[in-house]
Design a protein around this motif. Structure first.
Motif, mmCIF file in Angstrom:
data_model
loop_
_atom_site.group_PDB
_atom_site.id
_atom_site.type_symbol
_atom_site.label_atom_id
_atom_site.label_comp_id
_atom_site.label_asym_id
_atom_site.label_seq_id
_atom_site.Cartn_x
_atom_site.Cartn_y
_atom_site.Cartn_z
ATOM 1 N N GLY A 189 49.495 34.288 28.834
ATOM 2 C CA GLY A 189 50.347 33.100 28.976
ATOM 3 C C GLY A 189 50.027 32.361 30.261
ATOM 4 N N ASN A 190 48.737 32.359 30.631
ATOM 5 C CA ASN A 190 48.381 31.817 31.944
ATOM 6 C C ASN A 190 48.582 30.309 32.032
ATOM 7 O OD1 ASN A 190 45.748 30.739 33.748
ATOM 8 N ND2 ASN A 190 47.016 32.341 34.662
ATOM 9 N N ARG A 191 48.266 29.599 30.956
ATOM 10 C CA ARG A 191 48.449 28.142 30.918
ATOM 11 C C ARG A 191 49.600 27.819 29.983
ATOM 12 N NH1 ARG A 191 47.149 26.733 35.168
ATOM 13 N NH2 ARG A 191 45.650 28.242 35.867
ATOM 14 N N PRO A 192 50.319 26.746 30.242
ATOM 15 C CA PRO A 192 51.497 26.443 29.416
ATOM 16 C C PRO A 192 51.137 25.800 28.080
ATOM 17 C CG PRO A 192 51.230 24.782 31.133
ATOM 18 C CD PRO A 192 50.140 25.795 31.364
ATOM 19 N N PHE A 248 51.601 34.050 34.097
ATOM 20 C CA PHE A 248 51.731 32.587 34.130
ATOM 21 C C PHE A 248 51.342 32.089 35.519
ATOM 22 C CE2 PHE A 248 54.329 28.627 34.553
ATOM 23 C CZ PHE A 248 53.630 27.893 33.607
ATOM 24 N N CYS A 249 50.603 31.004 35.558
ATOM 25 C CA CYS A 249 50.071 30.467 36.819
ATOM 26 C C CYS A 249 51.196 29.953 37.723
ATOM 27 C CB CYS A 249 49.104 29.333 36.499
ATOM 28 S SG CYS A 249 48.588 28.401 37.946
ATOM 29 N N ALA A 250 51.349 30.581 38.890
ATOM 30 C CA ALA A 250 52.391 30.143 39.829
ATOM 31 C C ALA A 250 52.131 28.720 40.323
ATOM 32 C CB ALA A 250 52.456 31.102 41.015
ATOM 33 N N PHE A 251 50.870 28.329 40.296
ATOM 34 C CA PHE A 251 50.536 27.007 40.812
ATOM 35 C C PHE A 251 50.984 25.887 39.884
ATOM 36 C CE2 PHE A 251 48.194 24.523 43.903
ATOM 37 C CZ PHE A 251 48.326 25.338 45.001
ATOM 38 N N GLU A 252 51.233 26.227 38.611
ATOM 39 C CA GLU A 252 51.825 25.221 37.716
ATOM 40 C C GLU A 252 53.175 24.794 38.288
ATOM 41 O OE1 GLU A 252 50.797 23.745 34.889
ATOM 42 O OE2 GLU A 252 49.036 24.926 34.314
ATOM 43 N N PRO A 392 39.908 32.267 45.429
ATOM 44 C CA PRO A 392 39.662 31.231 44.411
ATOM 45 C C PRO A 392 40.340 31.565 43.096
ATOM 46 C CG PRO A 392 37.720 32.611 44.700
ATOM 47 C CD PRO A 392 38.712 33.070 45.724
ATOM 48 N N CYS A 393 40.473 30.543 42.272
ATOM 49 C CA CYS A 393 41.039 30.730 40.932
ATOM 50 C C CYS A 393 39.903 30.811 39.924
ATOM 51 C CB CYS A 393 41.938 29.548 40.584
ATOM 52 S SG CYS A 393 42.578 29.652 38.903
ATOM 53 N N TYR A 394 39.967 31.790 39.044
ATOM 54 C CA TYR A 394 38.976 31.891 37.966
ATOM 55 C C TYR A 394 39.582 31.536 36.615
ATOM 56 C CZ TYR A 394 36.315 34.413 41.488
ATOM 57 O OH TYR A 394 35.646 34.739 42.636
ATOM 58 N N THR A 443 53.581 37.020 36.544
ATOM 59 C CA THR A 443 53.122 35.794 37.195
ATOM 60 C C THR A 443 51.742 36.014 37.783
ATOM 61 O OG1 THR A 443 55.419 35.387 37.821
ATOM 62 C CG2 THR A 443 53.752 34.065 38.945
ATOM 63 N N CYS A 444 50.862 35.039 37.655
ATOM 64 C CA CYS A 444 49.588 35.108 38.383
ATOM 65 C C CYS A 444 49.807 34.560 39.788
ATOM 66 C CB CYS A 444 48.485 34.321 37.685
ATOM 67 S SG CYS A 444 46.918 34.455 38.598
ATOM 68 N N LEU A 445 49.467 35.396 40.769
ATOM 69 C CA LEU A 445 49.591 35.018 42.180
ATOM 70 C C LEU A 445 48.249 35.213 42.877
ATOM 71 C CD1 LEU A 445 52.841 37.108 42.655
ATOM 72 C CD2 LEU A 445 52.783 34.615 42.797
ATOM 73 N N ALA A 446 47.174 35.293 42.078
ATOM 74 C CA ALA A 446 45.900 35.777 42.609
ATOM 75 C C ALA A 446 45.357 34.932 43.750
ATOM 76 C CB ALA A 446 44.881 35.856 41.482
ATOM 77 N N CYS A 447 45.617 33.610 43.724
ATOM 78 C CA CYS A 447 45.063 32.792 44.810
ATOM 79 C C CYS A 447 45.795 33.021 46.125
ATOM 80 C CB CYS A 447 45.028 31.318 44.423
ATOM 81 S SG CYS A 447 46.561 30.709 43.730
ATOM 82 N N PHE A 448 46.925 33.733 46.085
ATOM 83 C CA PHE A 448 47.640 34.094 47.316
ATOM 84 C C PHE A 448 47.445 35.563 47.684
ATOM 85 C CE2 PHE A 448 50.558 31.409 44.663
ATOM 86 C CZ PHE A 448 50.181 30.204 45.220
#
Ligand code: SF4
Length: 473
Positions: A189-192, A248-252, A392-394, A443-448
């Motif tokens: 569910g990474n992208r909405p 889910f991408c936190a950056f969204e 970085p984001c992959y 939640t994806c928090l990988a860039c942090f």
């Protein structure tokens, strides 16, 4: 995309990836074009719409939706999908514009994709070698379309599961398969992806902000791993892909989505206010006035004002007519572009809390702080509505390389000195999670944090190897 700010890439914080839409209604092509306008912030390199009325009609080109569809192409039919693209895989050329149409044993198939497939180069070779397929682009979306075109199975869920078993990465997809629309969200569910109802039909879109432009209402989010089909009579349960840990991408929440979009029924604007409130609780500032860096910092600035009790006010005015360029300017040029982009209201003698959504390379903040000082501010305290960006984001957000991320080179105090701010603080990961009502398990928090979702983490060594081989070639 361009990035929401519409400035050159070096000004950009992060670049979004893509926006997708699918419509079943009379004049679906026109509605899909309208919907793409609402999703323009997700991708500004190219736009395209495909419709079906017994045959596929496809129009796509480089540019903004407004210019791509200025010619009013004939797109007949009551079935349509559309795509706004920013390239995270593949170059920015017309051949990579979406949607992608492929022939398949079950008829023409058209696909639009938001996300990023890490193992696309491997799959590309496999499709060419094993199925003798010719790929016409270097886009990972074409790889997905071709995978589905050769997938075994009698139903869409079988074919999609076959595809899902082979791809590593993020994908929210819409498919036009004759007189049927299919929406798919990857198991993380990474992208909405959301479903909406319009007067005479149904819509799937990356963000619910597209529905109101079509006179519709949001119905619900498509769930991670869910497949939904829209047939003649409306939605049909499509099935589920093999589950995975949600991410889910936190950056969204922080930056990408439009403030009027709903995620899980909650407006992104409200989430950003909550982030600002947490930021204010964690790092209050000795200030007289809170201002946001428009537009993306404004909601968080309002929240910061609420939790600190410091009044919110306008400080920076955004020039909405500054165009986009891909040039990489020198610092002097960059500062001039910031001055083209922003003006400042008088702030004489005021101590300012300046709220920004994130800091990527750190090269735009310094001229913004200078602008606020020139407007008369006696102190500038920068507060950042994301944790420090370190990795970085992959998964479809073009952020920066690790060595370009300023948080890997400077601590907060050093960065404050570098940008001539009096102080600089970021929200913590835990504060962010409280505000977005997420957990480290969904939640994806990988860039942090540098901790990628498990399947992505496992694929990174092979990806690095492939990149090295590519560079050596
Ligand atoms: S790495 Fe960051 S930008 Fe990429 S999906 Fe995860 S949270 Fe979003």
């Amino acid at each position: 995309m361009t990035h929401k700010d519409g400035l050159d890439t070096s000004q950009q914080k992060v670049k979004d990836e893509c926006g997708v839409i699918a419509v079943h209604a009379p004049e679906a092509g026109k509605l899909a074009v309208l919907g793409l306008h609402a999703l323009q912030h997700r991708g500004q390199e190219s736009a395209g719409v495909a419709t079906f009325d017994g045959a596929v009609h496809l129009h796509k080109a480089m540019g903004l939706v407004e210019s791509v569809f200025a010619c009013d192409p004939s797109l007949p039919g009551s079935w349509a999908i559309g795509h706004n693209r920013y390239s995270t895989t593949g170059s920015s050329t017309a051949v990579n514009a979406g949607p992608f149409e492929v022939a398949s044993r079950f008829g023409p198939l058209v696909l639009a994709h938001n996300g990023n497939i890490l193992n696309a180069p491997i799959l590309r070779g496999w499709l060419a070698d094993s199925f003798n397929l010719t790929l016409h682009s270097d886009s990972d979306s074409e790889v997905l379309a071709l995978l589905l075109s050769v997938a075994p199975g009698d139903s869409w869920i079988e074919r999609l599961q076959w595809m899902a078993d082979r791809v590593i990465g993020s994908y929210s997809l819409v498919l036009l398969a004759g007189d049927r629309l299919i929406g798919v969200r990857d198991p993380m569910g990474n992208r909405p992806l959301a479903m909406g109802r319009i007067a005479e039909g149904w819509v799937l879109a990356s963000e619910s902000c597209a529905f109101s432009l079509l006179g519709g209402i949001p119905v619900r989010d498509v769930q991670p791993g869910e497949v939904v089909e829209i047939g003649q009579d409306g939605p049909i349960p499509g099935g589920w892909l093999t589950p995975a840990r949600h991410a889910f991408c936190a950056f969204e929440h922080i930056y990408i989505a439009r403030p009027d979009t709903l995620f899980a029924g909650r407006a992104v604007h409200a989430v950003r206010r909550a982030i600002g409130e947490e930021l204010g609780r964690e790092h209050p500032a000795p200030a007289d006035l809170v201002i946001g860096v428009p537009d993306s910092g404004t909601s968080a600035a309002l929240g910061f004002s609420t939790s600190t009790g410091i009044p919110f006010g306008e400080g920076l005015i955004k020039n909405r007519y500054v165009g986009r360029t891909f040039i990489q300017p020198a610092q002097a040029e960059r500062e001039r572009l910031i001055r083209m982009k922003f003006g400042a209201l008088p702030l004489k003698g005021k101590r300012i809390a300046l709220v920004d959504d994130s800091i990527v390379r750190g090269n735009t903040l310094r001229p913004i702080v200078a602008l606020v000082r020139e407007a008369g501010a006696s102190e500038v305290h920068v507060r950042v509505a994301s944790p420090p960006l370190t990795d970085p984001c992959y998964l479809g957000v073009d952020m920066a390389r690790k060595d370009e991320l300023i948080a890997n080179r400077m601590g907060e105090d050093e960065l404050a000195a570098h940008t001539t701010a009096d102080s600089l603080r970021h929200i913590s990961v835990d504060g962010l999670l409280r505000a977005i009502r997420g957990t480290r398990d969904d939640t994806c928090l990988a860039c942090f944090t540098g901790r990628y979702p498990p399947a992505v983490q496992a694929a990174l060594p092979a990806r690095a190897e492939a990149e090295e081989m590519e560079m050596a070639r």
